[in-house]
Each structure stands twice: as C-alpha cells, then as structure tokens.
Write a protein that holds these residues in place. Sequence first.
Motif, PDB file in Angstrom:
ATOM      1  N   ASN A 161      42.979  71.699   7.283  1.00 52.48           N
ATOM      2  CA  ASN A 161      42.242  71.858   6.029  1.00 52.48           C
ATOM      3  C   ASN A 161      41.943  73.315   5.716  1.00 52.48           C
ATOM      4  O   ASN A 161      40.782  73.696   5.570  1.00 52.48           O
ATOM      5  N   PRO A 162      42.981  74.132   5.579  1.00 52.84           N
ATOM      6  CA  PRO A 162      42.726  75.564   5.391  1.00 52.84           C
ATOM      7  C   PRO A 162      41.916  75.876   4.137  1.00 52.84           C
ATOM      8  O   PRO A 162      41.080  76.789   4.165  1.00 52.84           O
ATOM      9  N   LEU A 163      42.105  75.140   3.067  1.00 51.54           N
ATOM     10  CA  LEU A 163      41.349  75.457   1.854  1.00 51.54           C
ATOM     11  C   LEU A 163      39.869  75.115   2.048  1.00 51.54           C
ATOM     12  O   LEU A 163      38.990  75.908   1.720  1.00 51.54           O
ATOM     13  N   ALA A 166      38.294  77.690   4.216  1.00 49.22           N
ATOM     14  CA  ALA A 166      38.170  78.993   3.548  1.00 49.22           C
ATOM     15  C   ALA A 166      36.965  79.036   2.630  1.00 49.22           C
ATOM     16  O   ALA A 166      36.351  80.092   2.437  1.00 49.22           O
ATOM     17  N   LEU A 167      36.608  77.904   2.050  1.00 49.31           N
ATOM     18  CA  LEU A 167      35.517  77.877   1.083  1.00 49.31           C
ATOM     19  C   LEU A 167      34.170  77.598   1.727  1.00 49.31           C
ATOM     20  O   LEU A 167      33.126  77.715   1.080  1.00 49.31           O
ATOM     21  N   HIS A 200      44.082  67.860   0.060  1.00 53.43           N
ATOM     22  CA  HIS A 200      44.857  68.859  -0.672  1.00 53.43           C
ATOM     23  C   HIS A 200      46.352  68.713  -0.397  1.00 53.43           C
ATOM     24  O   HIS A 200      47.160  69.406  -0.993  1.00 53.43           O
TER      25      HIS A 200
ATOM     26  N   TYR D  41      50.835  74.798  -1.875  1.00 57.07           N
ATOM     27  CA  TYR D  41      49.764  74.695  -0.879  1.00 57.07           C
ATOM     28  C   TYR D  41      50.397  74.343   0.464  1.00 57.07           C
ATOM     29  O   TYR D  41      51.211  73.423   0.550  1.00 57.07           O
ATOM     30  N   LEU D  49      42.740  83.886   7.536  1.00 57.51           N
ATOM     31  CA  LEU D  49      42.175  84.390   6.282  1.00 57.51           C
ATOM     32  C   LEU D  49      41.589  85.786   6.452  1.00 57.51           C
ATOM     33  O   LEU D  49      41.691  86.627   5.559  1.00 57.51           O
ATOM     34  N   TRP D 317      38.955  88.115  -3.399  1.00 50.57           N
ATOM     35  CA  TRP D 317      38.679  87.070  -2.409  1.00 50.57           C
ATOM     36  C   TRP D 317      39.503  85.815  -2.752  1.00 50.57           C
ATOM     37  O   TRP D 317      40.122  85.208  -1.885  1.00 50.57           O
ATOM     38  N   HIS D 324      46.359  82.945   1.806  1.00 54.64           N
ATOM     39  CA  HIS D 324      46.142  82.260   3.085  1.00 54.64           C
ATOM     40  C   HIS D 324      46.642  80.814   2.999  1.00 54.64           C
ATOM     41  O   HIS D 324      47.433  80.364   3.848  1.00 54.64           O
ATOM     42  N   CYS D 325      46.213  80.093   1.988  1.00 51.04           N
ATOM     43  CA  CYS D 325      46.546  78.670   1.898  1.00 51.04           C
ATOM     44  C   CYS D 325      47.978  78.446   1.396  1.00 51.04           C
ATOM     45  O   CYS D 325      48.446  77.308   1.351  1.00 51.04           O
TER      46      CYS D 325
END
Lengths: 344, 344, 344, 344
Positions: A161-163, A166-167, A200, D41, D49, D317, D324-325
Amino acid sequence: MSSPPLGPRLEARKLKHLEVCLHYPVEFERTTGFERFELPYRALPESDLSRIDLRTRFLGKPLAAPLLIGAMTGGAARAALINRHLAEAAQRLGIGLMLGSQRVMLEHPEALASFQVRRYAPEALLIGNLGVAQLNKGYGAAELTRAVSLIQADALALHTNPLQEALQPGGDADFSALVPKLHALVPELPFPVLLKEVGHGLSPAVAAAVEGAGFAALDVAGAGGTSWAKVELYARYGELRHPELAEWGIPTADALLGVRRALPEMPLVASGGVRTGLDAAKALAMGAQVVALARPLLAPALESAEAVVAHLKTLLWELRVAMHCAGASDLAALARTELLPRRA
Amino acid sequence: MSSPPLGPRLEARKLKHLEVCLHYPVEFERTTGFERFELPYRALPESDLSRIDLRTRFLGKPLAAPLLIGAMTGGAARAALINRHLAEAAQRLGIGLMLGSQRVMLEHPEALASFQVRRYAPEALLIGNLGVAQLNKGYGAAELTRAVSLIQADALALHTNPLQEALQPGGDADFSALVPKLHALVPELPFPVLLKEVGHGLSPAVAAAVEGAGFAALDVAGAGGTSWAKVELYARYGELRHPELAEWGIPTADALLGVRRALPEMPLVASGGVRTGLDAAKALAMGAQVVALARPLLAPALESAEAVVAHLKTLLWELRVAMHCAGASDLAALARTELLPRRA
Amino acid sequence: MSSPPLGPRLEARKLKHLEVCLHYPVEFERTTGFERFELPYRALPESDLSRIDLRTRFLGKPLAAPLLIGAMTGGAARAALINRHLAEAAQRLGIGLMLGSQRVMLEHPEALASFQVRRYAPEALLIGNLGVAQLNKGYGAAELTRAVSLIQADALALHTNPLQEALQPGGDADFSALVPKLHALVPELPFPVLLKEVGHGLSPAVAAAVEGAGFAALDVAGAGGTSWAKVELYARYGELRHPELAEWGIPTADALLGVRRALPEMPLVASGGVRTGLDAAKALAMGAQVVALARPLLAPALESAEAVVAHLKTLLWELRVAMHCAGASDLAALARTELLPRRA
Amino acid sequence: MSSPPLGPRLEARKLKHLEVCLHYPVEFERTTGFERFELPYRALPESDLSRIDLRTRFLGKPLAAPLLIGAMTGGAARAALINRHLAEAAQRLGIGLMLGSQRVMLEHPEALASFQVRRYAPEALLIGNLGVAQLNKGYGAAELTRAVSLIQADALALHTNPLQEALQPGGDADFSALVPKLHALVPELPFPVLLKEVGHGLSPAVAAAVEGAGFAALDVAGAGGTSWAKVELYARYGELRHPELAEWGIPTADALLGVRRALPEMPLVASGGVRTGLDAAKALAMGAQVVALARPLLAPALESAEAVVAHLKTLLWELRVAMHCAGASDLAALARTELLPRRA
Ligand SMILES: Cc1cc2nc3c(=O)[nH]c(=O)nc-3n(C[C@H](O)[C@H](O)[C@H](O)COP(=O)(O)O)c2cc1C
Ligand SMILES: Cc1cc2nc3c(=O)[nH]c(=O)nc-3n(C[C@H](O)[C@H](O)[C@H](O)COP(=O)(O)O)c2cc1C
Ligand SMILES: Cc1cc2nc3c(=O)[nH]c(=O)nc-3n(C[C@H](O)[C@H](O)[C@H](O)COP(=O)(O)O)c2cc1C
Ligand SMILES: Cc1cc2nc3c(=O)[nH]c(=O)nc-3n(C[C@H](O)[C@H](O)[C@H](O)COP(=O)(O)O)c2cc1C
C-alpha cells in the motif's frame, strides 16, 4: 521486534480510521469499471434459479460461495467485536474471512485475543494479514509464521500500500527492494500467501514482478470502492486535500483483466468496490476465483453477525439471479461467459 | 391443471402491477439505443406526405399499419374493460392486438370473458399470450391450443421472462430444459407462435437456440421502456431495491440488430420503449416487420377506445412524417433505408 | 396563378412566425458539429491582423467578406422595414442578402413593395427566394423569373423544406417528382439558382440527386441553429410537441462535409447555427465559399440597419482574429487550413 | 527606442491585469488534457519515498527540482514586491524563475529596479522575458541583450501571443515575418533563448517553423490553465465576450506531445494549467524537462516568499509521492514511464 504497550497514538489512529470509514465520503469518485461491461442477459436460460450452484474451493478449502469478507482492522477497543461478528458470519455462510493487519497484535501481545476468532469459525477459510513494508522493518519468516499460527489461520495476506503509507503521518514509505525479498521469503513459508493492495490496485507490471515468487493468489484490490488515500487524508486533515492523489489507482475491472492476462494461471481475488451480485458475477466472469468486500460490512459488523449475514445473503441472492438470467448454473459456466461492452 | 377459485393473492398482485405501472417510475434509466441512430433526413424526398403507405402483412393477416398493441394483463376487475378498449382501437386502426397472459383464464374459468374480445375486433390480428415457464408446470399443446381457441385468436405469443420471475415472490423460476421442449412443441401447434420477452430483450444466442423450432416471429421486447424488474420490485417493496438488476437487459435497438443478424429471415417485432414515430421508423429500417408498445397505452385503455386510438394516431402520423422526410413512401422503401450513427 | 387579397390567415401565420422566432426557444438542442473541430492555433502566425483580407466573389459578384444575410420572411406589416434594414446593412458591409420567400409577393401584388430593396443596396448581391414545393403547385420558369426580375435580384434561392411543411397546418407536403422538374427547369432560368434547406440540412444523397441540374450553389442550411420544425410547432401548439421530429436534421458541419465530398466543385453556403467568427472560419476551412446567418439578425433588423451592421461587424472581427491566429491571411489560405478534432 | 515617462495608461492596464488575474474566472473551461492520461500506479514500487531524487539541469544550470516559477508582470507598483518574493522562493527551493515582460523596463528606466532580483536569488536560474512582436517594432539583438544583462539573467524567454495581442486594445497585432527574423536573431544572442506562449499553446507547426533557429528550449504554455484571452476580455469589458475565442488554444498535454514528436531533441517546458504534482509527473513522463506555473503563485507572491515556498513545497511533495507510487525514483526513471489512457 520491540513490544511497547499499545501506544495511544496508534490506537487513536485506528479508531479514527474506523470513524472516517463510517462517516466520511471515502469512496472513489472514479468507478470500478464493472459498469463498462454487461453480463449477457439470456431470456431462455435453461436453468433453475433454485438450483444455482455457488460452491467452489479457494486456497485448498471448500467455500459455499465464491466470497471472502475483506480485511479490516478495527482498533483495539472494537476489533474483538468486529472480528467475532465477521467470523460468525463467515462460518454461517461457509465463506472466507480475511482479518485486518496483525501488526498491532505482534507488537502488542495484549491485542492478540481480538484476532483469535477460530473458535467462532471452526471451518471457515481464515486468512491473516500483514503489511509488506514491514519486511523492510525487520519482519521475516518467523514473524509471519507467528502471525498465522497464533490465530490458527489457513493462509496469510500481505498487503502492499505505498500510496496509503505515503499519505499517513509517519507511514512506512520505504518499499525498496521488496520484490527480491518476497521471492526469497514466500517459498519458505509453510502456508499459502496472498498478495493484496488496499484499494489502489495491482497492475500487470506488479503481477509480472511477483511471477514465480510462490504466491498462492493475488487480490487485485482495485480502485472504485474505498479509497484508502481518502481515508488517510480525512483522518489527517479532516478534509480532502490532494484530491487527485486520492483518486489515483487502477479501477478494479481493469486491474482484474490486466493481472488475469499477465498471469493466466494465478488464482485471483477481485475486490475494491464490489457492491452487488452483478459486480460479483462480472468479476467471476472475468476470471476471478472469488470476490471480496470490506467497508460495506463495517457497520453491520459493529452491530451483529446477523447483520453481516443479511447483507451478504442479499449479495449472494443477486449473484444467483444474475447467474440464472445469464444462463450459468454454476461457477464454471459463469467463468466461460463472455461479457459484452455496455453501451446504452 | 387445477382450477381453484381466483385467489385474492394473484388478483391482488395483478392489481398492484397495474398501479405500479401507472404511478411508479418503472421506465428504464438506460435507453433503447434508438437515440444512437439517425434516420437520414432527405431534403428532396420525392414523396407526398398524403400518400405514404403504411400497409403490411403480419402472421398472414393484413395490417393497415406496422403496429401491434403490446401484451398487457389487467387483473380480473379491470381486464375486461382494458381488453375491450384495446380491441376496439385495434379494429378501428386496422392494427394487431397482443393480449395479456391467459394463465389466469386457463386456471380460473370465470376470467375467460374478459379475454373474449373477438366481437370487438372481428378483423384484427389477435394474439393470445402465455408464459413459457408454464411448460415446466404441466402446460402442453392442449393448454396452449385451448388458450388460443377459447378467444378465437389468430396466434399465440409465448413470453419468456426469467428476470421478472426471479424477482417475483413465488415466481416461476424454473427455466430448465425449455429449449428442447419448444422445439418439440411449437411445430405441433396449429397456429403461428411468437416468442417474446417482457422488456429485458432477446439476444442473438436466444435467437440461435430457437432457430428451427418453428416460431412464426420473435418479439425482441428489449430494454429502454418498461422494466418489468422495476415493476416487480416496486410491487414487492414499494421502493427500488437491487437497482442494477432492475436496469439489466439488452437495449431494444441492440436486441433488434443482434437478432436480425442471427436470423436474417425471421419476422421480428420491435418492442420495449418504442414511444415515437421516429423510434418506429428506425426499428422498421433496422428490419422489424412491426413495432409494438404497451405501457403508454395503459392509461388510455382505462379511459376509452378513443383515447387509445388518439394516442396511436399521433404515433402513426409521426411515422408518416418520418418516412416522408426520409424519402420512403412505403415500408419496403423504409426497410431499404440505411440508418446513420447519430453524432451531435 | 390566382391572386386573392392577402388573406388574414397567411398574414397571421407569418406574424406568428416572427413572434415565435423572437420569443420561443427555437434553437436546436443538438449542435452544429463545429464544436467537434478545432481551428489550429498558430502561435507564430506570420500575419498582421490589420491586413487580413476577407474579399471573395460569389455568384459572379464581389463581396467584401464571405458572408450572406440569411433569408427571412417578415409578414406584410414588418417585411418592408426588415428588408430595408437588411439591405442597407448588406450595402454598407459589401456582403450579400438573401430575401425571404417571395410567394406572398407573387400571389398578393400589394406585398411587392416590401421586397423591392434594390434602391437600398445598389451594389449588393441580392438573392430572391421561393419554395421548391411550389413547383408542384403550378409555378414554373415564368413565375420564378418574375420573382427575380420584379426585385432586380442577381439570383434566386429555392428552399426545400419537407419537415417544415409537414408540421405546418395546411403545409405543402407534396414533394413528389421534384428532382426531374429541377433538372428540366434550372438550366432554363436566366440567372444563377441556389438550392437551400431552412435548417434541417442537405445531405450527400440530395447533393447527388441535383448533380448536373445546373445549380450555381447549394446552401446546406443544417441543424444546430434555428429549427424550423420548432418554429412551426410553437406557432401551432404554443408548446413543443413531437420533440424528436423537432430535433431532426443534419448538423451543419456534417452537412457541409458530406455535400463537399459528394460535389467537390460545387460552391457551397454554410448556414444553420453559424453564430461566431470561429464558426465561420471553420466552415470556410471545411470548404464553404460563404456563410450565412438568419435568426440572430431578426431582432437587430427590427431595430435599424446600424444594429445589423454592428452585429455582423463583431462576427467579421472575430473571423479576422480567428484567421490571424490560425496563420491564414486570406480566404485561400483559410481554405487550405486543416481542422483538427477537438478533444478536451 | 523612445523612453517616455511610464504612462498612466500602460500602468493602469497592468494593474488591471493583476486584479483580473486575482478576482475573475480567467481559467479555461477546457482542460489541459492531463486528465486523459494515467500515471501507472505500481503497488510494489521498489522505491523509498524519502529518497526520491528530483534534481535536474536546465539551460546549463542545476535545479533542485524540475520546476520554474512562471513569467508574471506585476505593474510598476507591485512588480518589485512580487519579483522579490518569487526570487527569494526560487533561491530557497533551488528552482528557476522566469520574470515577466521587461518591455516596460526597457522603455521606462525607472521600472528597472523592480526587475533586479539577482541579489535575492544569487544562484537561481533567472530568465528574462520579452514579447516576440516587439521585433516588428524596432527591437533587435541590442535591446534583447540589454534586457538580459541589466538584470543579470541567465537566459531570455521570448513570448509569442497573437491571440492576447489581438484582444488587447492597441495590442501589437503585427506578427508578420517573425520566423525569418528569429532565425537570424537567435543565433546571434550570447545567452540561451526560450520561446513560449502565454497559455494558448505551441503547436507542432510552430515547432517545425523554429527548428534550427537556435532556441535552447520551448515552453509549450498550453490551454487549460490561465486563459490570457479571458484576462484581456475581462480587463477590456468587465465581462466575458467572444467566449469561443477565449477558449481557443491547444491543451497543454496535446501541445507537449505534439511538440515533443515534432522536435524530439528540443528541451521542453510544460506549462499552462500545471496545478498538482500529478500534473507535473505526467508532463515529465511525456517528455518535458521542467514544468512551470504562474497564476497560482500570484496571490502567494503578493504575500511573502514563504507563501510561495509553501505552495510549491506541496506540489513538490505531491510530485515525489506520484513518482514513488509509480516506481520512479528519479527523473530519468519518470521519463521512461509510459502513461496509460485514463478510462473510468
Ligand atoms: C475499516 C477498514 C479497515 C481496513 N484494514 C485493512 C487492513 O488492516 N489490511 C488490509 O490489507 N486491508 C485493509 N482494509 C482494506 C480492505 O481490505 C479493502 O482492500 C479495501 O477497503 C477495498 O475494498 P472495499 O471497496 O470493498 O472496501 C481495510 C478496509 C476498511 C474499510
Ligand atoms: C400493465 C402491463 C401488463 C403486462 N402484461 C404482460 C403479459 O401479461 N404478458 C406479456 O408477455 N407481457 C406483458 N407486459 C409486457 C409488455 O408486453 C411489454 O413487453 C413491455 O411492457 C415493454 O414494452 P413497453 O416499453 O412498450 O411497455 C405487460 C406490460 C404492462 C405495462
Ligand atoms: C424569421 C425567419 C424567417 C425565415 N424565412 C425564410 C424564408 O422565407 N425562406 C427561406 O428559405 N428560409 C427562411 N428562413 C430560414 C433561414 O434562412 C435559415 O435557413 C435558418 O433560419 C437557419 O439559419 P439560422 O440558424 O442562422 O437562423 C427564415 C428564418 C427566420 C429566422
Ligand atoms: C499575472 C500574470 C502575468 C503574466 N505576465 C506574463 C508576461 O509578462 N510574460 C509572459 O511571457 N507570460 C506572462 N504570463 C503568462 C504565464 O507566464 C503563463 O504562460 C500563463 O499564465 C499560463 O500558465 P498558468 O496556467 O500556470 O497561469 C502572465 C501570467 C499571469 C498570471
């Protein structure tokens, strides 16, 4: 592996995630893509609705229907309740259950009990859950095996779950070199391992990267249902910032078709925005072995096992009607059904 | 064939269907697909509007216009009135009339009178109606023949409606092995037999399945007009549940083109959402022999034969204007007209 | 050719048409299609806006700009005023003027004066107007010639309007056998003759039908601007009935491209919904020699010649800006410009 | 080159432009086209990141990120403030700064100081700005060189804006014969020269016209962000007239792809409606070396350098999250990433 007391910050965040999932508009604006396809209606179906056969096998276990309850963490306070209700529902319906992330349980032993639901679902397919990014934080075969065995699970789902990370403030954003790690690790593990996203989507490129790594199945967990980017952004800011990032992802139908083409033999779970029996029927016709759904079950799970069962029975009834009117008496026939593009 | 007194439940349900058809939003959201096509406008048409010729033949009988009044059941109380008005209108306009399902009449002889409309339409093409699923409940050549002869019909329409039945409490949801039964039965019957849906559409696959079974015509009865799934759902719950199932079906234009391609020689009825003379003109240009419409005639039929005639005269006038401005003086010329895709 | 006093019915109807054109929503919902095309913007145009050259010739006469005022009848009371203002504007701008139908003038000599505008536009290209359906009512070379010579026109436009006539109470709906009549008649006439629709469009088939008939130009008069079907329906019922018929027609851009392809050498007028200089530029790039517009000039024409001039100067200024920024310094360069599909 | 005192008319107009840019809806309705593309994605990105590398070089200078502050004139009163804040922000972020048009400074020496921002951005890439139409008003190598050297800029951007000038009262609308002038002039200049639009886009044809003229880079400055046609129209009329002209232009993504194909080796700036890090990532994946944005920085620039920095940090950012994603750890990897069409 350190084991500090369950910190109020992690606890608070998990609670907040639940609140956000229940009360904020965290569904994608973009759609799953299933609406672009049409299950062919067959006016003379040659089938009997009362005899539609939904039985299948997944990860070596029989299922009464091609359905998994999707992975949901619940925060310490409510996890025990949620997990128990979901387990009882899975047992009653004869379907599978994916648990939420067990990281909290590994790092805070007092959380273990809330994951131990085998007693409520003695025969159900039970799947544990950990984040793949933890492999860059010291987790290895030992931790993964412990996660599975402590709860008597049949299999383990690794979510990537990189997104989302990241958030998340302080999220685990180091996803470097995980592919070779997975190739080394998965074959070692003494239980089936599944790779999943959290909404995602998996792409053909990701499928190709893990080809031969020994996964027992992939859950495409595509866009169109719950956006975990939105969940994190609402949890963080109370409002939706970076809306474009929040809508990023591969629509579930596209993810499913893409991964199916990349790895024709790999068992697939279709999830992310599966909401109706027609969605499920289309996903199964596209080559998924089973479908999963998560957020729609959250409110019922807070209520009772009956509420979860009722919700899923409706979906299964719709699935049977869809199969009947498409002239598919069982899942093998459904898998052979060719979808049409939807036009008007 | 048992014959209990006309049970209040069946009676109540039929009444309710009428109410729902009159007062609930039972039209499909999705469209017939006719709006995707353009009848070519011809600024120098070489025709005279006052001499457009609508005459044709269908099922061996002459028609003054390529139009059938669609099948509608009315419930015991109002069926007699509705059927009489429709019959008088058909007679006056020289068009055909499809009656609603005669099952009630076969099972409850006291309902027979309401179907006996031959005296009001001595010359009109009159078509009886039964559900194909009844063939799995004991109906055979004897019952079908009795249905036709008791009302002096010229032909019989068998409706197939798996989605409607699936959504109806206690619906006849066993559609197994009907195709071979039809192949055996239809050639035996001493009158022309038509196969129709009720608004979810016939597909090329269904057309192929009944190829050679001896049907005199197929009525595609596609999606885009009245959704019988919606009618059943409103009748059952008072609200629209399972909206995706309620929108399922093959848009009428697609059904028509698909079935036309599958069976190039089969006479076809275009119905399901035919509302205007331009719809009718497009359907006839696509290869339908006649068009039919049902629900728009329900309110007029409760009022008077004149109201039905007035409604259909408007549609026929529009059809004549459409043919005139497309340069087609008669139906043969219209059938040769090539439609264009509609763009702006 | 009888000549009864100008009947109040015809007079009333024409008045009503004006009112409807001024105050009812008579524009098509469907668009001209020009919005689907993009004039290529050229950031380094190599041209000087102050020297863009709009001059051209049409029907043998020079024009200061590729523009005609479209044909509009005005009803006896106001026709004189409208025609005079339009003529003065045409003279001042050096453009052409198409008058409204002269049928009233031929049948009611007292209406002649309102058409005699040559004195206000001594040099302008002046085009008379009659309906082609009159050829089935006794009109021939003599009447057409009289129409042109009585007003000292340079040319005659024959309008063909089967949809308008069909929707008009008592309209002339006999369009039979006009094509051979035109082939015989047009070559006989001692002035250039133009064929036009009134807003529902000429098609390639119509262009092919009149190929070789001797027309000096075709005005495609397509859909997307004023719908004369709507004008007739509002005039008749005060509301919009038969909305599908009212939206029928060939979008102007499609009509233009279609007729251009069918008759590559035929001079073409683009009209029907031309509203802006960019519309005009696109039409000219698609192969029109001139553009025309009608209804937008009605309100200005009731006011003054200045109001008409002001409206058209704005459009011509936009046309010059469009040509400048597309790098086309004159109409020949514009005609060589290739349009792009418009996407975002 | 005359040098009258800074006339109140020019001053007033520039002020008005600022007000219009701040308070009127001057963004295009049409979109940049980036929304038609999807950055793939990648659920297993193999990147960290915290180590995404945004460094690049442009016009011979190193940049900490592939970003320029877009050209904005400010009117005498506020230019000094705006330019200083932008310069400080560029310095702090290690990015480039394009100044607004220096014509005022060349013609009114008292305006020079407001452009002299080198002291606030000793290391930043600093780009001067003049309109190409001035080359038809007497400007040549001397004036251009003076513009650059007086402010110690590293390069000069020549903007070409025929639509803006055409809509401006008294605008410079003579763009004739500029292409050969540029071919003669640019190679003579002792600093890198960039060609840019102001928001209506460069096309492949324009790119081809300046091929070999010696430009160091092209800034496509396409449609989808600020419409300078709208700015001029609001400034002139207080309302939006000629809306079609105001929406004319080449969407930024199309301009970028078109120019990239026409001149595969030319360094490109993507600007016009770049608003988010995902926009930037897509532009860079399409082949831009850097992106630029203007109007979103106007309000922050009136406030403080910090406000500008904050705005751009958010965008950077987002760009890092996007890279990154997408599994792109640096700009070279991003440039190799293939975009997908966006569907659902
Ligand atoms: C409350 C909640 C908690 C979740 N927790 C986890 C988790 O711990 N691990 C995981 O892999 N996915 C988790 N998910 C993601 C779901 O498993 C699923 O992939 C995603 O929600 C998309 O499916 P949906 O549209 O049916 O909700 C969670 C979802 C919800 C709604
Ligand atoms: C009140 C009503 C009753 C109907 N009853 C029957 C029936 O008994 N048998 C049948 O074949 N179709 C029946 N239909 C379906 C119609 O024949 C038709 O296929 C469907 O309504 C779609 O056409 P429409 O859009 O013009 O209404 C009925 C329709 C209505 C509105
Ligand atoms: C008030 C009015 C009167 C018209 N009268 C005529 C006419 O007499 N003859 C004719 O050929 N067209 C007539 N037209 C049609 C126009 O010439 C034109 O073809 C049509 O309006 C489409 O162009 P527009 O969209 O620019 O209005 C009339 C149009 C208007 C608005
Ligand atoms: C207030 C303002 C002033 C501008 N002044 C100039 C200028 O002097 N020279 C120039 O080349 N572009 C100028 N531009 C155009 C921008 O550089 C840019 O090309 C355009 O605004 C599109 O980018 P955006 O959508 O990010 O605003 C100006 C833009 C703004 C908003």
